[in-house]
Design a protein around this motif. Structure first.
Motif, PDB file in Angstrom:
ATOM      1  N   ARG A   1      -8.320  -7.440   7.769  1.00 29.17           N
ATOM      2  CA  ARG A   1      -7.025  -8.097   7.563  1.00 29.17           C
ATOM      3  C   ARG A   1      -7.143  -9.607   7.676  1.00 29.17           C
ATOM      4  O   ARG A   1      -7.967 -10.134   8.427  1.00 29.17           O
ATOM      5  CB  ARG A   1      -6.007  -7.614   8.612  1.00 29.17           C
ATOM      6  CG  ARG A   1      -5.758  -6.126   8.622  1.00 29.17           C
ATOM      7  CD  ARG A   1      -4.673  -5.798   9.639  1.00 29.17           C
ATOM      8  NE  ARG A   1      -4.523  -4.365   9.850  1.00 29.17           N
ATOM      9  CZ  ARG A   1      -3.624  -3.819  10.655  1.00 29.17           C
ATOM     10  NH1 ARG A   1      -2.784  -4.611  11.328  1.00 29.17           N
ATOM     11  NH2 ARG A   1      -3.549  -2.507  10.792  1.00 29.17           N
TER      12      ARG A   1
ATOM     13  N   TYR B   1      -7.483  -1.848  -3.942  1.00 32.71           N
ATOM     14  CA  TYR B   1      -8.600  -2.677  -3.480  1.00 32.71           C
ATOM     15  C   TYR B   1      -8.065  -3.680  -2.467  1.00 32.71           C
ATOM     16  O   TYR B   1      -7.091  -4.396  -2.740  1.00 32.71           O
ATOM     17  CB  TYR B   1      -9.263  -3.428  -4.637  1.00 32.71           C
ATOM     18  CG  TYR B   1     -10.226  -4.484  -4.155  1.00 32.71           C
ATOM     19  CD1 TYR B   1     -11.531  -4.152  -3.792  1.00 32.71           C
ATOM     20  CD2 TYR B   1      -9.822  -5.807  -4.029  1.00 32.71           C
ATOM     21  CE1 TYR B   1     -12.406  -5.117  -3.324  1.00 32.71           C
ATOM     22  CE2 TYR B   1     -10.692  -6.791  -3.567  1.00 32.71           C
ATOM     23  CZ  TYR B   1     -11.978  -6.438  -3.211  1.00 32.71           C
ATOM     24  OH  TYR B   1     -12.839  -7.392  -2.732  1.00 32.71           O
ATOM     25  N   ALA B   2      -8.717  -3.749  -1.312  1.00 32.25           N
ATOM     26  CA  ALA B   2      -8.370  -4.738  -0.291  1.00 32.25           C
ATOM     27  C   ALA B   2      -9.528  -5.726  -0.164  1.00 32.25           C
ATOM     28  O   ALA B   2     -10.687  -5.309  -0.026  1.00 32.25           O
ATOM     29  CB  ALA B   2      -8.122  -4.060   1.051  1.00 32.25           C
TER      30      ALA B   2
ATOM     31  N   TRP C   1      -8.791  -1.286   7.011  1.00 31.29           N
ATOM     32  CA  TRP C   1      -9.207  -2.423   6.192  1.00 31.29           C
ATOM     33  C   TRP C   1      -9.258  -3.714   7.005  1.00 31.29           C
ATOM     34  O   TRP C   1      -8.500  -3.898   7.961  1.00 31.29           O
ATOM     35  CB  TRP C   1      -8.222  -2.635   5.043  1.00 31.29           C
ATOM     36  CG  TRP C   1      -8.303  -1.599   3.967  1.00 31.29           C
ATOM     37  CD1 TRP C   1      -9.331  -0.741   3.713  1.00 31.29           C
ATOM     38  CD2 TRP C   1      -7.290  -1.318   2.993  1.00 31.29           C
ATOM     39  NE1 TRP C   1      -9.023   0.056   2.639  1.00 31.29           N
ATOM     40  CE2 TRP C   1      -7.785  -0.268   2.183  1.00 31.29           C
ATOM     41  CE3 TRP C   1      -6.034  -1.840   2.731  1.00 31.29           C
ATOM     42  CZ2 TRP C   1      -7.054   0.258   1.117  1.00 31.29           C
ATOM     43  CZ3 TRP C   1      -5.300  -1.319   1.679  1.00 31.29           C
ATOM     44  CH2 TRP C   1      -5.811  -0.286   0.882  1.00 31.29           C
TER      45      TRP C   1
ATOM     46  N   ALA D   1      -7.259  -8.407   3.838  1.00 33.99           N
ATOM     47  CA  ALA D   1      -6.012  -7.996   3.189  1.00 33.99           C
ATOM     48  C   ALA D   1      -4.827  -8.764   3.760  1.00 33.99           C
ATOM     49  O   ALA D   1      -4.718  -8.950   4.976  1.00 33.99           O
ATOM     50  CB  ALA D   1      -5.798  -6.499   3.369  1.00 33.99           C
TER      51      ALA D   1
ATOM     52  N   HIS E   1       0.804  -1.226   0.000  1.00 32.58           N
ATOM     53  CA  HIS E   1       0.000   0.000   0.000  1.00 32.58           C
ATOM     54  C   HIS E   1       0.838   1.278   0.000  1.00 32.58           C
ATOM     55  O   HIS E   1       0.463   2.275  -0.602  1.00 32.58           O
ATOM     56  CB  HIS E   1      -0.930   0.016   1.221  1.00 32.58           C
ATOM     57  CG  HIS E   1      -0.242   0.423   2.491  1.00 32.58           C
ATOM     58  ND1 HIS E   1       0.414  -0.477   3.314  1.00 32.58           N
ATOM     59  CD2 HIS E   1      -0.070   1.654   3.065  1.00 32.58           C
ATOM     60  CE1 HIS E   1       0.940   0.176   4.335  1.00 32.58           C
ATOM     61  NE2 HIS E   1       0.664   1.456   4.211  1.00 32.58           N
TER      62      HIS E   1
END
Length: 357
Positions: free
Chosen positions: A332, A260-261, A330, A269, A236
Motif C-alpha cells: 500500500r 493489478y496493484a 497488497w 496501491a 477493488h
C-alpha cells in the motif's frame, strides 16, 4: 433525498446475523440494566453509506448495547452540507462518509470533535486516521488498475503512471473527473510526484480515453469485458462483487478482467477509507464512542469484509472472503490519508484545467 430510519424494531436477518457470531455478554448486561432503570439510550447516525452490511451492524449494535440507532442517510457531500447547515441545532452524534477527502472537508468545516479515546484510535493504523484524531477509517478500499486478461500483458503494468503513456492510446475507460475516488487518486499523485507531474499524468490519461467518461466503477469493468477499452481505475470491491457473484453474467465479466496493484517499488496501491467521526455538537457523545468502537469490533469488521467486500481497517481480523484477503495483502501507498485531503483542492483545479471531463 434522505431517509430517516429507527432500527429499534428492525427484524432479524437470521442467516447473515448468525454468521456474525455470538453476542457480547457485557453489552447484554448493560442493556438489561438500562432497561431496568427505565433509561432510553440513542445515537443519531448521519451516514453517506447505503450498504446491507451497515444495516446488519446497526441491528447487532442495538441488540448488544440496548442503544437505539436513529439513522439519517444522504449522499456524501449533501450529508456534510446538511450537518453544516443545521449548525448547533444538529442532532448528529456520528458522521459516517466515504473517501478521506470528504472526511477532511467535514473536519475543516468544524463538524467533528476529537475522538480522544486512545484505546479506540489505537485499533486503526495511523495512516488510516486523522493525525489529530478527528476521524478514523473503519474499512479500507484499494483503487487499482482493472485490465483485460485477453488484451493486456500484466508485465506491461507498473505504477499508475503507466496508463498515461502512448502505448495506452485509445485503450482506457474512466469515471468522470468529478468523482471523489478519482480526485483522491490524483491527490495521491500530487503527493508522490508534485503538481506539475500530476497534471501531465491527468492529461495523459485523458488523451488515452477510448470513450468519454461515464458511469461508475462496475460500468468500467463491464466495458473492459465487452472490449470497449482495455483498462481503468476501479475500487477493488466492485470487481470482487462481480467475481463472488453467483450470476453467470457477472462471472463471465470477472473471468475476462483482473486487478493489478502497483508493487511497493512503484509506490504501492492507493488506499482510501470509509470513515467516521463524532459530531462536534453530539448530544450523545458516550453512545457515539460506543458505536465507533463497535464499528471496529471483530464482529463488525468481519461483516464489512464478507458482505461488502471491503478491507477491514483493523489487522488480524478473520473472515471468509479469499478475494478480499488477497487484496488486503497488497503493498500500500504509506501516505497518511489525512494528507490526501490537503491536496484535494489542487486535484480539482488540475482536473478543471485537464482534458479529463
Amino acid at each position: 433525498m434522505r431517509l430517516e430510519i429507527s432500527f429499534a424494531a428492525l427484524a432479524a436477518s437470521g442467516a447473515i446475523l448468525a454468521a456474525c457470531g455470538g453476542s457480547d455478554t457485557t453489552g447484554d448486561s448493560r442493556a438489561a440494566n438500562d432497561a431496568a432503570a427505565g433509561e432510553s439510550r440513542v445515537v443519531n447516525i448521519y451516514s453517506a453509506r447505503h450498504y446491507d452490511s451497515d444495516r446488519i451492524i446497526y441491528q447487532r449494535f442495538t441488540e448488544e448495547t440496548g442503544i437505539e440507532i436513529n439513522l439519517v442517510e444522504a449522499n456524501g457531500d449533501l450529508l456534510i452540507e446538511r450537518v453544516r447547515a443545521d449548525g448547533e441545532r444538529s442532532p448528529a452524534d456520528v458522521i459516517v462518509t466515504v473517501d478521506a477527502a470528504r472526511l477532511h472537508r467535514a473536519e475543516q468545516a468544524g463538524l467533528f470533535q476529537p475522538i480522544e479515546d486512545q484505546d479506540i484510535l489505537a485499533l486503526v493504523p495511523a495512516e488510516l486516521r486523522d493525525p489529530e484524531g478527528y476521524w478514523l477509517g473503519f474499512t479500507a478500499r484499494a483503487r487499482v488498475i482493472a485490465y483485460s486478461t485477453e488484451r493486456v500483458d500484466p508485465a506491461s503494468l507498473t505504477g499508475y503512471e503507466a496508463l498515461a503513456s502512448e502505448e495506452w492510446d485509445n485503450r482506457l475507460c474512466m469515471r468522470s473527473s468529478d468523482n471523489a475516488y478519482n480526485q483522491s487518486l490524483l491527490a495521491s499523485r500530487i503527493i508522490a510526484n508534485g503538481e506539475d507531474a500530476a497534471e501531465q499524468w491527468a492529461n495523459g490519461i485523458a488523451a488515452n480515453l477510448a470513450v468519454p467518461p461515464s458511469g461508475g466503477d462496475t460500468d468500467q469493468i463491464r466495458a473492459i469485458a465487452a472490449g470497449t477499452c482495455d483498462a481503468s481505475f476501479v475500487n477493488h470491491y466492485y470487481y470482487v462483487r462481480l467475481a463472488n457473484s453467483e450470476t453467470p453474467e457477472d462471472q463471465a465479466v470477472a473471468n475476462t478482467v483482473a486487478l493489478y496493484a502497483p508493487a511497493q517499488e512503484y509506490g504501492g496501491a492507493h488506499v482510501n477509507v470509509s470513515g467516521a467521526g463524532i459530531a462536534a455538537g453530539a448530544p450523545n457523545p458516550d453512545e457515539a464512542r460506543e458505536f465507533i468502537r463497535f464499528l471496529l469490533s471483530d464482529e463488525a469488521q468481519r461483516v464489512f469484509a464478507e458482505v461488502t467486500n471491503e478491507i477491514p481497517a483493523r489487522s488480524g481480523v478473520t473472515y471468509d472472503n479469499p478475494r478480499v484477503e488477497a487484496v488486503a495483502a497488497w503493498a500500500r501507498d504509506p501516505v497518511n490519508l489525512g494528507e490526501l485531503g490537503d491536496h484535494t483542492e489542487a486535484a480539482v483545479r488540475i482536473f478543471d484545467r485537464a482534458e479529463w471531463p
